[in-house]
Design an enzyme around this catalytic site. Structure first.
Site, PDB file in Angstrom:
ATOM      1  N   SER A   1       0.831  -1.211   0.000  1.00 28.23           N
ATOM      2  CA  SER A   1       0.000   0.000   0.000  1.00 28.23           C
ATOM      3  C   SER A   1       0.864   1.259   0.000  1.00 28.23           C
ATOM      4  O   SER A   1       0.598   2.208  -0.749  1.00 28.23           O
ATOM      5  CB  SER A   1      -0.917   0.006   1.231  1.00 28.23           C
ATOM      6  OG  SER A   1      -1.826  -1.060   1.196  1.00 28.23           O
TER       7      SER A   1
ATOM      8  N   GLY B   1      -5.147  -4.506  -8.862  1.00 27.61           N
ATOM      9  CA  GLY B   1      -6.238  -3.550  -8.762  1.00 27.61           C
ATOM     10  C   GLY B   1      -5.783  -2.169  -8.330  1.00 27.61           C
ATOM     11  O   GLY B   1      -6.242  -1.145  -8.851  1.00 27.61           O
TER      12      GLY B   1
ATOM     13  N   ASP C   1      -9.262  -6.158   4.247  1.00 27.82           N
ATOM     14  CA  ASP C   1      -8.280  -7.171   3.850  1.00 27.82           C
ATOM     15  C   ASP C   1      -7.935  -8.138   4.976  1.00 27.82           C
ATOM     16  O   ASP C   1      -7.287  -9.160   4.736  1.00 27.82           O
ATOM     17  CB  ASP C   1      -6.999  -6.506   3.337  1.00 27.82           C
ATOM     18  CG  ASP C   1      -7.159  -5.948   1.927  1.00 27.82           C
ATOM     19  OD1 ASP C   1      -8.126  -6.344   1.238  1.00 27.82           O
ATOM     20  OD2 ASP C   1      -6.334  -5.114   1.516  1.00 27.82           O
TER      21      ASP C   1
END
Length: 415
Positions: A22, A69, A295
Site C-alpha cells: 500500500s 487492482g 483485507d
C-alpha cells in the site's frame, strides 16, 4: 501446481516481513508526480508493485497491470494528468472489475478517458494532460483506492481538488494514509470536516522516502501464533507502533484471540521490531466491523473457525469486488474444512459453530486471490495434509511466503 502442507504444532522464529504494498504504490505515484528521480527505499518486491515500477519507468503505449487492482486505479488517475495517450489493461478478471465510478469522477474533473471495450470496465484509453480539477462529490462507500487515486493527483490540477464524500465512508485509514504521505511530499491536503477533503494546487517536492514493512503480511503470522497455542512466538521486522497502515489494527484484534504484541524499544527512537506471543487467553466469541480493514477479513474468518470461536463480522461489502468474490470463496472453502459460514446481505459473515462433514483430504482453491492462499495456509497447523491449489498467487503481495513458512519448520511438498 499444488502444495501439501505439514505444519509444526508450535512456531518460534524470526521473520523479515515484505515491504508494504500500500505504501510502496502510493510512494511511486507521488514520487513520479513530484518529478524527481529519487526511488523510494525498501520498495515492495511483490507483483502489484512490480507492474507499477515497470509502467512508470517505461510508459509504454499499452500498459498491462495484470491483476493489480491498486495499480489500475492509481495509474488511471496518474495517466489522466500526464501528457500522452496510453491504453491500460489487465487480466480477464481485472477487465471485469468495475471502474466506472473513478472514470466518471475523472471525466468531471476534465480528464479524457474512453472505454476500449465494455462501458464501465477496463481496458481504458487515456489521453493525459493538465486538467482543471475543482469540487467533486463521490460516494464514500466506493473503493478507498478510487478516493486515494483522485487525491494523489489533486496537487497537480489547476484548481486543486475538493472531495465531498457522501453516505457511509469505508476504509478511512487508507484515505488517511494517502493524505499523510501526500503531506510528507509537501502537499497541502487535509480533512476540512468529517466528509470534506481539500487539496490545494501546490506541487509535490521530491524527497527520500523509506517504506515500512507490511502489517497485512504480519496478520498471517498473528494467525499462526494464535493457532499454535501457548509457547508459539514470532519476532517480526520493520513494523512501527505508530504505523499509518490501516491493517496495523491487527495487533489489537488478535489480542482478543490470545496474541500479545511487544515492541522492541531498545536502541532506537522508533522501534521496528515486534514480538508476538500466545498468551493462551481468548474471548469466547468475536464480533467486529471490518469497514476500515476489509483485507483482514479472510484471516479472521479462518482463524476464528479453527479456534472454535463463533463470530459475526460486518462491513465486508467490498470483498465481492476484490480479486475474487471473497465472501463466496470463503463460504465454499470453509465448507470443505467442515465449517458452515452464513452470509448476510452480501456484507456480513457469521459462524455460530455449525459444522458439516469435512473433506477427507481438503484442497483449498485460491481463485487467483493471494489472500486466500495466505489466510488458509496457517490452518495446516490444525489440519494435517492441507493442500493449496495455485500457491504461486502469493507473489501478488508476499513473494517469499512459502520460504518463510519453511524457515519455521513447515514442510511444504509440491504435488
Amino acid at each position: 501446481m499444488q502444495y501439501e502442507l505439514t505444519a509444526p504444532k508450535q512456531i518460534v522464529g524470526e521473520i523479515d516481513l515484505p515491504s508494504s504494498k500500500s505504501i510502496s504504490n502510493r510512494a511511486l505515484v507521488i514520487s513520479a508526480l513530484a518529478g524527481g528521480d529519487v526511488i523510494p527505499c525498501n520498495l515492495s518486491d511483490c507483483d502489484d508493485t512490480d507492474v507499477m515500477v515497470k509502467a512508470l519507468t517505461d510508459m509504454p503505449d499499452v500498459i498491462d497491470i495484470k491483476a493489480a487492482g491498486t495499480a489500475m486505479r492509481f495509474m488511471t488517475a496518474f495517466l489522466s494528468v500526464r501528457p500522452g495517450t496510453h491504453v491500460i489493461t489487465g487480466t480477464d478478471r481485472m477487465c471485469h472489475r468495475p471502474i466506472g465510478v473513478l472514470v466518471n469522477a475523472l471525466r468531471r474533473l476534465g480528464a479524457n478517458i474512453e472505454y476500449v471495450g465494455e462501458e464501465g470496465f477496463p481496458p481504458l484509453r487515456i489521453t493525459g494532460g493538465e486538467i482543471e480539477g475543482g469540487t467533486l462529490e463521490i460516494q464514500g462507500n466506493v473503493s478507498s483506492q478510487y478516493i486515494s487515486a483522485l487525491l494523489m493527483i489533486g496537487p497537480v490540477m489547476r484548481s486543486g481538488l475538493t472531495l465531498n464524500l457522501t453516505g457511509e465512508i469505508i476504509s478511512r485509514p487508507y484515505i488517511d494514509l494517502t493524505l499523510c504521505m501526500m503531506g510528507d511530499f509537501g502537499a497541502d491536503a487535509v480533512w476540512k470536516d468529517n466528509r470534506t477533503i481539500e487539496v490545494k494546487p501546490r506541487p509535490y517536492a521530491a524527497r527520500h522516502y523509506d517504506i515500512e514493512n507490511d502489517w497485512s503480511a504480519a496478520s498471517y503470522w498473528y494467525e499462526m501464533v494464535a493457532l499454535g497455542g501457548p509457547g508459539s512466538r514470532i519476532t517480526l521486522s520493520g513494523l512501527t507502533d505508530s504505523s499509518r497502515q490501516g491493517d496495523s489494527s491487527v495487533r489489537y484484534l488478535f489480542s482478543l484471540l490470545g496474541v500479545k504484541t511487544v515492541f522492541d524499544v531498545s536502541g532506537s527512537d522508533v522501534p521496528r521490531m515486534v514480538t508476538i506471543e500466545n498468551t493462551g487467553r481468548m474471548v469466547p466469541r468475536l464480533e467486529y466491523d471490518f469497514i476500515n480493514a476489509p483485507d483482514l477479513a479472510q484471516t479472521f474468518v479462518t482463524c476464528c473457525a479453527a479456534l472454535g470461536v463463533p463470530f459475526h463480522f460486518k462491513g465486508l461489502q467490498t470483498l465481492k469486488i476484490k480479486e475474487t468474490d471473497r465472501i463466496e470463496a470463503l463460504k465454499t472453502e470453509m465448507r470443505k474444512l467442515g465449517y458452515v459460514i452464513e452470509e448476510i446481505d452480501g456484507r456480513e459473515l457469521r459462524w455460530t459453530g455449525e459444522r458439516c462433514d469435512a473433506e477427507p483430504i481438503p484442497v483449498i482453491d485460491t481463485y487467483e486471490d493471494h489472500r486466500m492462499a495466505l489466510a488458509f495456509a496457517p490452518l495446516s497447523m490444525k489440519i494435517d495434509g492441507l493442500r493449496i491449489n495455485n500457491p504461486g498467487v502469493v507473489t501478488k503481495s508476499y513473494p517469499q511466503y512459502w520460504n518463510d513458512l519453511r524457515r519455521v519448520d513447515f514442510d511444504i511438498r509440491q504435488l
